[in-house]
Write an enzyme that holds these catalytic residues in place. Structure first.
Site, PDB file in Angstrom:
ATOM      1  N   SER A 139       0.837  -1.204   0.000  1.00  0.00           N
ATOM      2  CA  SER A 139       0.000   0.000   0.000  1.00  0.00           C
ATOM      3  C   SER A 139       0.878   1.262   0.000  1.00  0.00           C
ATOM      4  O   SER A 139       1.750   1.416  -0.852  1.00  0.00           O
ATOM      5  CB  SER A 139      -0.969  -0.047   1.194  1.00  0.00           C
ATOM      6  N   HIS A 173      -7.394  -5.745  -0.667  1.00  0.00           N
ATOM      7  CA  HIS A 173      -6.205  -4.905  -0.546  1.00  0.00           C
ATOM      8  C   HIS A 173      -5.080  -5.556   0.264  1.00  0.00           C
ATOM      9  O   HIS A 173      -4.028  -4.957   0.433  1.00  0.00           O
ATOM     10  CB  HIS A 173      -6.615  -3.568   0.101  1.00  0.00           C
ATOM     11  N   ASP A 226      -9.857  -4.198  -5.790  1.00  0.00           N
ATOM     12  CA  ASP A 226      -9.199  -3.522  -4.667  1.00  0.00           C
ATOM     13  C   ASP A 226      -9.820  -2.133  -4.511  1.00  0.00           C
ATOM     14  O   ASP A 226      -9.654  -1.268  -5.367  1.00  0.00           O
ATOM     15  CB  ASP A 226      -7.695  -3.414  -4.947  1.00  0.00           C
TER      16      ASP A 226
END
Length: 268
Positions: A96, A247, A219
């Site tokens: 991320s 995610h 996602d």
């Protein structure tokens, strides 16, 4: 006062091998997120795990709201850890926002990095009309931050199942919710603000380290358009679409994610 970086960031070194993989967790998480991935690599690589200051078992009293009001503050943490361990030519795996944190660190000190692997990373979460789709309108982010401010526990229970997906495996969302709730609410909110308002698009052209972009399907944080944009603007990058949904493939689909990483590192 001299700060012990390895204590500050709760650094753990595992495995054996000539090359080092540094795993960097994303917002609201900690190094425990990698526990299903590490066993696939520790026989052949040296593994470095750490927590950003304010996350996990880091020294929370060293959190500096001025330093960490920008992703560059977190990039400095990465460089501090690498310097303390005298690393070079590492494989940096960033989940991320850590994909961008690692990229910013690599622009400053490229000698520490040989490859980057970005999982669900985004250079810009907010839509920028007419030509950039990040997945969020400003009002979406404002509402998320307001919810964190007013009802942190409610925010965690609302967001966890949305970003985890895999609704048939409720234990995954429950784990993520517990992880979110274990954070200091004020630090978590600032990290969220820094993350979701960040814009690293202008830095992409400065990055030189070869990178793999792992894009999950469905996602809600980093939609497929974001992966395509990253790939188009990041030189020496490869884009791999995963079947993993959500995610957090390191929790939901660790075998697929580990295989994608191994293929890339083996030059497949």
């Amino acid at each position: 006062m001299s700060i012990d970086i390895l204590q500050r960031n709760h650094v753990k070194v595992l495995g054996s091998g000539d090359q080092t993989i540094v795993f960097a967790h994303g917002f609201g998480c900690d190094q425990e997120m990698w526990r299903h991935i590490v066993p696939a690599f520790e026989q052949n690589y040296r593994i470095v795990l750490f927590d950003y200051v304010g996350s996990g078992k880091s020294q929370i009293d060293l959190y500096d709201s001025t330093k960490y009001n920008d992703l560059h503050g977190y990039a400095q943490d990465v460089l501090d850890v690498m310097e303390a361990l005298e690393l070079k030519d590492t494989v940096f795996v960033g989940h991320s926002v850590s994909g961008m944190i690692g990229m910013l660190a690599s622009i400053r000190n490229p000698e520490y990095f040989s490859r980057m692997i970005m999982i669900g990373s985004s250079p810009r979460y907010m839509n920028d009309q007419p030509d950039y789709f990040g997945g969020f309108n400003k009002s979406d982010i404002d509402e998320l931050l307001e919810m964190m401010q007013l009802n942190f526990i409610g925010w965690a229970s609302y967001l966890a199942p949305i970003v985890m997906q895999n609704s048939d495996r409720k234990e995954l969302a429950e784990e993520l919710e517990r992880t979110f709730c274990s954070r200091d609410p004020h630090i978590a909110r600032q990290f969220a603000e820094v993350t979701f308002y960040s814009d690293c698009r202008s830095s992409l052209e400065k990055a030189s380290v070869p990178s793999l972009i792992l894009q999950c399907s469905d996602d809600s944080i980093s939609p497929v358009e974001v992966g395509d944009y990253l790939h188009a603007h990041l030189k020496n990058s490869k884009l791999r679409q995963m079947t993993a949904k959500g995610h957090y493939p390191q929790l939901s689909h660790p075998d697929e994610m580990a295989q994608c990483m191994k293929d890339y590192l083996a030059g497949v």
